[in-house]
Write a protein that holds these residues in place. Structure first.
Motif, mmCIF file in Angstrom:
data_model
loop_
_atom_site.group_PDB
_atom_site.id
_atom_site.type_symbol
_atom_site.label_atom_id
_atom_site.label_comp_id
_atom_site.label_asym_id
_atom_site.label_seq_id
_atom_site.Cartn_x
_atom_site.Cartn_y
_atom_site.Cartn_z
ATOM 1 N N THR A 379 21.819 -70.083 22.702
ATOM 2 C CA THR A 379 22.111 -70.146 21.105
ATOM 3 C C THR A 379 23.559 -71.278 21.108
ATOM 4 O O THR A 379 23.496 -71.688 20.057
ATOM 5 C CB THR A 379 21.958 -68.608 20.742
ATOM 6 N N ASN A 380 24.668 -70.837 21.806
ATOM 7 C CA ASN A 380 25.504 -71.302 21.753
ATOM 8 C C ASN A 380 25.889 -72.893 22.161
ATOM 9 O O ASN A 380 25.854 -73.697 21.386
ATOM 10 C CB ASN A 380 27.029 -70.932 22.319
ATOM 11 N N MET A 381 24.937 -72.935 23.068
ATOM 12 C CA MET A 381 25.240 -74.259 23.885
ATOM 13 C C MET A 381 24.901 -75.158 23.036
ATOM 14 O O MET A 381 24.763 -76.306 22.803
ATOM 15 C CB MET A 381 24.487 -73.842 25.284
ATOM 16 N N GLN A 382 23.177 -74.298 22.493
ATOM 17 C CA GLN A 382 22.033 -75.564 21.575
ATOM 18 C C GLN A 382 22.946 -76.050 20.387
ATOM 19 O O GLN A 382 22.847 -77.395 18.959
ATOM 20 C CB GLN A 382 21.258 -75.255 21.345
ATOM 21 N N ARG A 383 23.977 -74.983 19.499
ATOM 22 C CA ARG A 383 24.959 -75.050 18.623
ATOM 23 C C ARG A 383 25.988 -75.872 18.819
ATOM 24 O O ARG A 383 26.691 -77.293 18.561
ATOM 25 C CB ARG A 383 25.433 -73.813 18.162
ATOM 26 N N VAL A 384 26.459 -76.049 20.369
ATOM 27 C CA VAL A 384 28.026 -77.157 20.369
ATOM 28 C C VAL A 384 27.473 -78.752 20.862
ATOM 29 O O VAL A 384 27.959 -79.962 20.343
ATOM 30 C CB VAL A 384 27.989 -76.948 22.120
ATOM 31 N N LEU A 385 25.927 -78.492 21.130
ATOM 32 C CA LEU A 385 25.304 -79.580 21.417
ATOM 33 C C LEU A 385 24.890 -80.204 19.902
ATOM 34 O O LEU A 385 25.469 -82.007 19.300
ATOM 35 C CB LEU A 385 24.365 -79.713 23.041
ATOM 36 N N THR A 386 24.209 -79.904 19.366
ATOM 37 C CA THR A 386 24.118 -80.923 17.788
ATOM 38 C C THR A 386 25.094 -80.933 17.209
ATOM 39 O O THR A 386 25.240 -80.873 15.829
ATOM 40 C CB THR A 386 23.198 -79.821 17.291
ATOM 41 N N GLY A 387 26.088 -79.813 17.623
ATOM 42 C CA GLY A 387 28.222 -80.034 16.881
ATOM 43 C C GLY A 387 27.873 -79.010 15.517
ATOM 44 O O GLY A 387 28.654 -79.256 14.667
ATOM 45 N N ASP A 388 27.408 -77.984 15.403
ATOM 46 C CA ASP A 388 27.215 -76.945 14.874
ATOM 47 C C ASP A 388 28.093 -76.151 15.296
ATOM 48 O O ASP A 388 29.060 -75.663 14.161
ATOM 49 C CB ASP A 388 26.076 -75.836 14.258
ATOM 50 N N ILE A 389 28.816 -75.511 16.598
ATOM 51 C CA ILE A 389 29.789 -75.669 16.606
ATOM 52 C C ILE A 389 31.151 -75.501 17.366
ATOM 53 O O ILE A 389 30.683 -77.000 18.680
ATOM 54 C CB ILE A 389 30.308 -73.540 16.694
ATOM 55 N N THR A 390 31.993 -75.381 17.635
ATOM 56 C CA THR A 390 33.342 -76.134 18.673
ATOM 57 C C THR A 390 32.959 -75.496 20.199
ATOM 58 O O THR A 390 32.834 -74.486 19.569
ATOM 59 C CB THR A 390 34.533 -76.143 18.409
ATOM 60 N N ALA A 391 33.544 -75.973 20.846
ATOM 61 C CA ALA A 391 33.396 -75.642 22.577
ATOM 62 C C ALA A 391 34.340 -74.124 22.538
ATOM 63 O O ALA A 391 34.000 -73.393 23.305
ATOM 64 C CB ALA A 391 34.103 -76.897 23.728
ATOM 65 N N GLU A 392 35.390 -73.849 21.455
ATOM 66 C CA GLU A 392 35.657 -73.044 21.879
ATOM 67 C C GLU A 392 35.715 -71.464 20.981
ATOM 68 O O GLU A 392 35.621 -71.002 21.553
ATOM 69 C CB GLU A 392 37.815 -73.262 21.477
ATOM 70 N N GLN A 393 34.750 -72.452 20.269
ATOM 71 C CA GLN A 393 33.658 -71.640 19.956
ATOM 72 C C GLN A 393 32.867 -70.181 20.186
ATOM 73 O O GLN A 393 32.488 -69.302 20.133
ATOM 74 C CB GLN A 393 33.462 -71.740 17.977
ATOM 75 N N MET A 394 32.184 -71.138 21.196
ATOM 76 C CA MET A 394 31.033 -71.092 22.111
ATOM 77 C C MET A 394 31.394 -70.224 23.193
ATOM 78 O O MET A 394 31.197 -69.257 23.841
ATOM 79 C CB MET A 394 30.746 -72.484 22.521
ATOM 80 N N ASN A 395 32.796 -70.424 23.646
ATOM 81 C CA ASN A 395 32.963 -69.598 24.616
ATOM 82 C C ASN A 395 34.133 -68.287 24.343
ATOM 83 O O ASN A 395 33.826 -67.432 25.326
ATOM 84 C CB ASN A 395 34.340 -70.917 25.313
ATOM 85 N N THR A 396 34.354 -68.536 23.089
ATOM 86 C CA THR A 396 35.167 -67.501 22.148
ATOM 87 C C THR A 396 33.665 -66.386 22.560
ATOM 88 O O THR A 396 33.762 -64.653 22.404
ATOM 89 C CB THR A 396 36.248 -67.902 20.741
ATOM 90 N N ASN A 397 32.704 -67.000 21.610
ATOM 91 C CA ASN A 397 31.661 -65.853 21.892
ATOM 92 C C ASN A 397 31.218 -64.997 22.997
ATOM 93 O O ASN A 397 31.236 -63.988 22.786
ATOM 94 C CB ASN A 397 30.756 -66.696 20.833
ATOM 95 N N ILE A 398 30.746 -65.706 23.688
ATOM 96 C CA ILE A 398 30.209 -65.427 25.275
ATOM 97 C C ILE A 398 31.631 -64.434 25.934
ATOM 98 O O ILE A 398 31.140 -63.840 25.877
ATOM 99 C CB ILE A 398 30.923 -66.974 26.597
ATOM 100 N N GLU A 399 32.889 -64.544 26.025
ATOM 101 C CA GLU A 399 33.896 -64.028 26.396
ATOM 102 C C GLU A 399 33.903 -62.295 25.375
ATOM 103 O O GLU A 399 33.788 -61.447 25.918
ATOM 104 C CB GLU A 399 35.323 -64.724 26.083
ATOM 105 N N LYS A 400 33.535 -62.021 23.875
ATOM 106 C CA LYS A 400 33.302 -61.442 22.988
ATOM 107 C C LYS A 400 31.737 -60.282 23.931
ATOM 108 O O LYS A 400 32.493 -59.239 23.740
ATOM 109 C CB LYS A 400 33.389 -61.397 22.017
ATOM 110 N N LEU A 401 30.996 -61.331 23.888
ATOM 111 C CA LEU A 401 30.475 -60.556 24.529
ATOM 112 C C LEU A 401 30.717 -59.591 26.070
ATOM 113 O O LEU A 401 30.087 -58.947 26.216
ATOM 114 C CB LEU A 401 28.609 -61.315 24.896
ATOM 115 N N PHE A 402 30.737 -60.439 27.300
ATOM 116 C CA PHE A 402 31.909 -60.224 27.965
ATOM 117 C C PHE A 402 32.923 -58.327 28.393
ATOM 118 O O PHE A 402 33.007 -57.895 28.910
ATOM 119 C CB PHE A 402 31.821 -60.059 29.531
ATOM 120 N N ALA A 403 33.209 -58.795 27.064
ATOM 121 C CA ALA A 403 34.837 -57.747 27.346
ATOM 122 C C ALA A 403 34.081 -56.556 26.249
ATOM 123 O O ALA A 403 34.748 -55.941 25.905
ATOM 124 C CB ALA A 403 35.463 -58.687 25.803
ATOM 125 N N GLU A 404 32.576 -56.589 25.553
ATOM 126 C CA GLU A 404 32.239 -55.424 24.922
ATOM 127 C C GLU A 404 32.128 -54.010 25.824
ATOM 128 O O GLU A 404 31.668 -54.047 26.877
ATOM 129 C CB GLU A 404 31.327 -56.262 24.066
#
Length: 404
Positions: A379-404
């Motif tokens: 989901t995040n990679m597709q949004r980065v490639l299409t310009g919907d979110i930034t690389a930083e937003q994607m990495n932040t979302n993944i970081e939060k997932l593994f911090a939970e």
């Protein structure tokens, strides 16, 4: 009753005093898609060499394999030994279902003959060894040597060289104004996390559990985005491409490079002959990372004769036997001598696999990993490639997932 605690196992081992008891039976569960497999031949060979041990090998359907295994363990009817994958190890250890094999490994003559790094990769969460590798794959870079030679390019060993090569290989070959070949076939759909990880997780201090939102971590994801958005070296379909798309495009000459493992090698050669080769993925951010695909065997803590169970699984990871085992799987033998003599795949792909082992890694043994693979990453990679979110937003979302 079959089920014993680990304490009971220790007592059993003490009584065994290094010898399997007379007339033992080893119940072994495995999963082969191909019903025509070499297990009967392996059992016959083992029993001829160990006439006091009978092996009952049962092929369990993959779709229900772990459901049946967990149920059997809870119901005190577990097999004595079984094929196992790393994703199941934390739960199996927590259940007390596995026997440590460290002492056996220390005295087994076959340990030194295993491929480098396999024992370290399959170590348990508590530092003990529960798994004996039996087959594996490692992802590497597929490339078109004819296209590289035509343009005078060298095989890329760094991300910078990769980017330069991908840009040169993206071209209109027939002069009609349309791109005919793209530099790299990126898997933006489900399962493509290993492509992304090869460009991101090699950086110092960056992993799925730390450093993703560091400058180096964000730069890795941005590198992938730039390849698509700025350099346009991925096909336009990349955000949604899955396995079939990246392999089909490479075979058809629509991409000059992609990433996968040896399971695709024979199909590649059938389509392209000598015009396909392999090399380790490039170093990015100062280091290398590639995905390791595992399959091991284990002795269950409830085994009635754990020494006999160990003899059986170590037999499967011994020279010649391991090669025969893997003839049915399409994966590679874990024994060095079997890999050197391997003929089911061209040696150039075997060598690329072996060369990649020193920096091969596995995804974290975490409940978050399944969500990362199935939903969060695609989901995040597709949004980065299409310009919907930034690389930083994607990495932040993944970081939060593994911090939970």
């Amino acid at each position: 009753m079959k089920f014993r605690t680990l304490t009971g196992l220790a007592s059993t081992l003490a009584l065994c005093a290094g010898m399997a008891s007379a007339d033992s039976t080893v119940r072994f569960w495995y999963h082969f898609d191909n019903a025509d497999n070499p297990m009967d031949a392996l059992v016959e060979k083992f029993e001829a060499a160990n006439p006091d041990i009978t092996v009952e090998a049962e092929n369990i359907p993959w779709n229900s394999y772990y459901d049946q295994l967990y149920t059997a363990i809870i119901g005190a009817n577990a097999p004595d030994a079984a094929m196992v994958k790393m994703f199941a190890q934390p739960r199996l250890v927590e259940m007390g279902a596995l026997a440590p094999i460290d002492d056996w490994l220390a005295s087994w003559e076959g340990t030194e003959g295993l491929q480098d790094n396999l024992i370290e990769l399959t170590k348990g969460p508590d530092g003990k060894q529960y798994y004996l590798p039996v087959q594996y794959v490692v992802l590497y870079l597929y490339y078109r040597p004819d296209m590289f030679e035509e343009l005078g390019l060298s095989v890329p060993t760094t991300c910078e060289e990769f980017r330069d090569a991908a840009k040169a290989l993206t071209r209109d070959t027939d002069g009609d104004g349309q791109i005919d070949t793209y530099g790299f076939g990126f898997r933006g759909g489900k399962g493509g996390h290993d492509h992304w990880a090869s460009f991101v997780l090699g950086a110092d201090g960056v992993s799925l559990t730390e450093g993703l939102t560091s400058e180096a971590g964000i730069a890795g994801t941005q590198f992938v985005a730039d390849l698509f958005q700025q350099d346009k070296v991925f096909p336009p379909s990349a955000p949604n491409d899955g396995f079939q798309e990246i392999i089909g495009a490479f075979k058809a000459g629509k991409t000059a490079m992609t990433i996968h493992h040896i399971g695709s090698a024979n199909g590649m050669v059938e389509a392209l002959g000598d015009n396909v080769a392999a090399a380790p993925v490039p170093a990015c951010g100062g280091g290398q990372w590639t995905a390791f695909g595992d399959e091991s065997t284990a002795v269950l803590s409830s085994a009635e004769d754990p020494e006999a169970a160990w003899k059986w699984i170590s037999f499967l990871s011994s020279p010649e036997n391991n090669a025969l085992f893997n003839e049915a799987t399409g994966q590679l033998p874990v024994v060095k001598s079997d890999s050197e003599a391997w003929s089911l795949h061209p040696q150039r792909f075997v060598q690329a696999t072996v060369d990649s082992l020193p920096f091969a890694e596995m995804l974290p043994n975490s409940n978050a990993t399944a969500d990362f693979v199935n939903t969060e990453w695609p989901t995040n990679m597709q949004r980065v490639l299409t310009g919907d979110i930034t690389a930083e937003q994607m990495n932040t979302n993944i970081e939060k997932l593994f911090a939970e």
